[in-house]
Motif scaffolding. Structure first.
Motif, PDB file in Angstrom:
ATOM      1  N   THR A   1       0.771  -1.231  -0.031  1.00  0.00           N
ATOM      2  CA  THR A   1       0.008  -0.022  -0.111  1.00  0.00           C
ATOM      3  C   THR A   1       1.023   1.271   0.172  1.00  0.00           C
ATOM      4  N   PRO A   2       1.157   1.802  -1.227  1.00  0.00           N
ATOM      5  CA  PRO A   2       2.111   2.847  -1.238  1.00  0.00           C
ATOM      6  C   PRO A   2       1.759   3.942  -0.351  1.00  0.00           C
ATOM      7  N   LEU A   3       2.674   4.670   0.227  1.00  0.00           N
ATOM      8  CA  LEU A   3       2.443   5.801   0.879  1.00  0.00           C
ATOM      9  C   LEU A   3       2.273   7.031   0.112  1.00  0.00           C
ATOM     10  N   GLU A   4       1.196   7.749   0.199  1.00  0.00           N
ATOM     11  CA  GLU A   4       1.140   8.952  -0.811  1.00  0.00           C
ATOM     12  C   GLU A   4       0.900  10.170   0.140  1.00  0.00           C
ATOM     13  N   PHE A   5       1.710  11.348  -0.133  1.00  0.00           N
ATOM     14  CA  PHE A   5       1.328  12.406   1.008  1.00  0.00           C
ATOM     15  C   PHE A   5       1.900  13.807  -0.101  1.00  0.00           C
ATOM     16  N   ASP A   6       1.452  14.735   0.653  1.00  0.00           N
ATOM     17  CA  ASP A   6       1.874  16.240   0.025  1.00  0.00           C
ATOM     18  C   ASP A   6       2.703  16.933   0.801  1.00  0.00           C
ATOM     19  N   ILE A   7       2.313  16.709   2.416  1.00  0.00           N
ATOM     20  CA  ILE A   7       3.001  17.593   3.282  1.00  0.00           C
ATOM     21  C   ILE A   7       3.644  16.669   4.395  1.00  0.00           C
ATOM     22  N   VAL A   8       4.782  16.883   4.806  1.00  0.00           N
ATOM     23  CA  VAL A   8       5.703  16.219   5.995  1.00  0.00           C
ATOM     24  C   VAL A   8       5.442  17.090   7.023  1.00  0.00           C
ATOM     25  N   PHE A   9       4.772  16.571   8.003  1.00  0.00           N
ATOM     26  CA  PHE A   9       4.453  17.632   9.365  1.00  0.00           C
ATOM     27  C   PHE A   9       4.990  17.255  10.435  1.00  0.00           C
ATOM     28  N   GLY A  10       6.009  18.175  11.270  1.00  0.00           N
ATOM     29  CA  GLY A  10       6.836  17.744  12.292  1.00  0.00           C
ATOM     30  C   GLY A  10       6.060  18.619  13.677  1.00  0.00           C
ATOM     31  N   PRO A  11       5.648  17.619  14.714  1.00  0.00           N
ATOM     32  CA  PRO A  11       5.128  18.329  15.756  1.00  0.00           C
ATOM     33  C   PRO A  11       6.229  18.999  16.559  1.00  0.00           C
ATOM     34  N   ALA A  12       5.770  20.274  17.071  1.00  0.00           N
ATOM     35  CA  ALA A  12       6.691  20.947  18.049  1.00  0.00           C
ATOM     36  C   ALA A  12       7.050  20.362  19.289  1.00  0.00           C
ATOM     37  N   TYR A  13       8.415  20.255  19.691  1.00  0.00           N
ATOM     38  CA  TYR A  13       9.566  20.765  19.057  1.00  0.00           C
ATOM     39  C   TYR A  13      10.338  20.004  18.110  1.00  0.00           C
ATOM     40  N   LYS A  14      10.733  18.822  18.684  1.00  0.00           N
ATOM     41  CA  LYS A  14      11.741  18.024  18.034  1.00  0.00           C
ATOM     42  C   LYS A  14      11.080  17.705  16.691  1.00  0.00           C
TER      43      LYS A  14
END
Length: 239
Positions: free
Chosen positions: A73-86
């Motif tokens: 099931t290929p992973l498809e995404f538009d945005i990489v999101f990083g939760p604050a802070y690390k």
């Protein structure tokens, strides 16, 4: 006894960089859960350029592998999101590395991260970076401890109109959840397993506890190997 016969080169390189850089340490460490762990992984220590390059490369290659057209099931995404802070540095550097490794596929991928407190001036809002509305969002972070931070990130993204399609973390500790106060639960579910079931999304990890033990067997102290195996046997989750 569970063992990992081999590791992908990028995983082995990431593990080696984590140990040599002091990100992954062995000894005795009391965790938030009150368990005493024979190892501790602190992604906040990836602040040196060579170490930051190592973790961004490992994240990018994990994502590339999961998004391959030949994946189940290929992973498809538009945005990489990083939760604050690390997660902020992880999202930014991972996007840069994805674009470098596969510019045709990921040259236009975006990043976003959240503010701990809503900004009430200027552009305002809770999110910095690409707008999330209508976009497929992949969360990157260090570990899943009890799942609270990841649930908060998922809700923030959904409140902004984004669609969470998966989570990638640096390490899967492969251990059971602990009740508030440190009591052991009869349910042998892991934090990652709980998130997968609750939200119906994939949660992937660059390294697992099994991988760390495999690495120690190649070039580690017998005492550390024994402690890690005993910890795994005592707390390993059924998922």
């Amino acid at each position: 006894m569970t063992s990992t016969p081999t590791l992908a080169p990028y995983k082995a390189e990431f593990l080696q960089a984590s140990i040599e850089g002091g990100v992954l340490k062995f000894g005795q460490f009391e965790l938030k859960s009150k368990r005493v762990s024979p190892y501790f992984f602190n992604a906040g220590n990836f602040y040196r350029a060579d170490l930051l390059r190592a973790i961004s490369t490992a994240f990018a290659k994990t994502i590339i592998e999961a998004s391959s057209p030949i994946a189940v099931t290929p992973l498809e995404f538009d945005i990489v999101f990083g939760p604050a802070y690390k997660g902020i540095a992880l999202a930014v550097t991972t996007v840069d590395k994805l674009a470098h490794l596969e510019p045709e596929r990921f040259g236009k991928i975006c990043y976003s991260f959240d503010r701990k407190e809503k900004k009430d001036h200027g552009e305002g809002g809770n999110i910095v970076g690409a707008p999330l509305r209508g976009k497929r969002v992949l969360i990157v972070d260090d570990v899943v401890t009890d799942g609270t931070a990841k649930r908060e990130a998922i809700e923030k993204i959904r409140n902004e109109g984004g669609i969470v399609v998966g989570i990638v973390v640096a390490l899967d500790r492969m251990e059971t959840l602990v009740a508030p106060g440190g009591q052991e639960l009869e349910d042998k579910t892991s934090a990652i397993g709980a998130i997968r079931r609750e939200y119906g999304i994939p949660v992937l990890a660059i390294l697992t506890l099994d991988d760390i033990i495999w690495g120690l067997r190649q070039n580690g102290k017998e005492e550390d190997i024994r402690s890690m195996e005993e910890y795994r046997a005592k707390y390993k989750a059924s998922y």
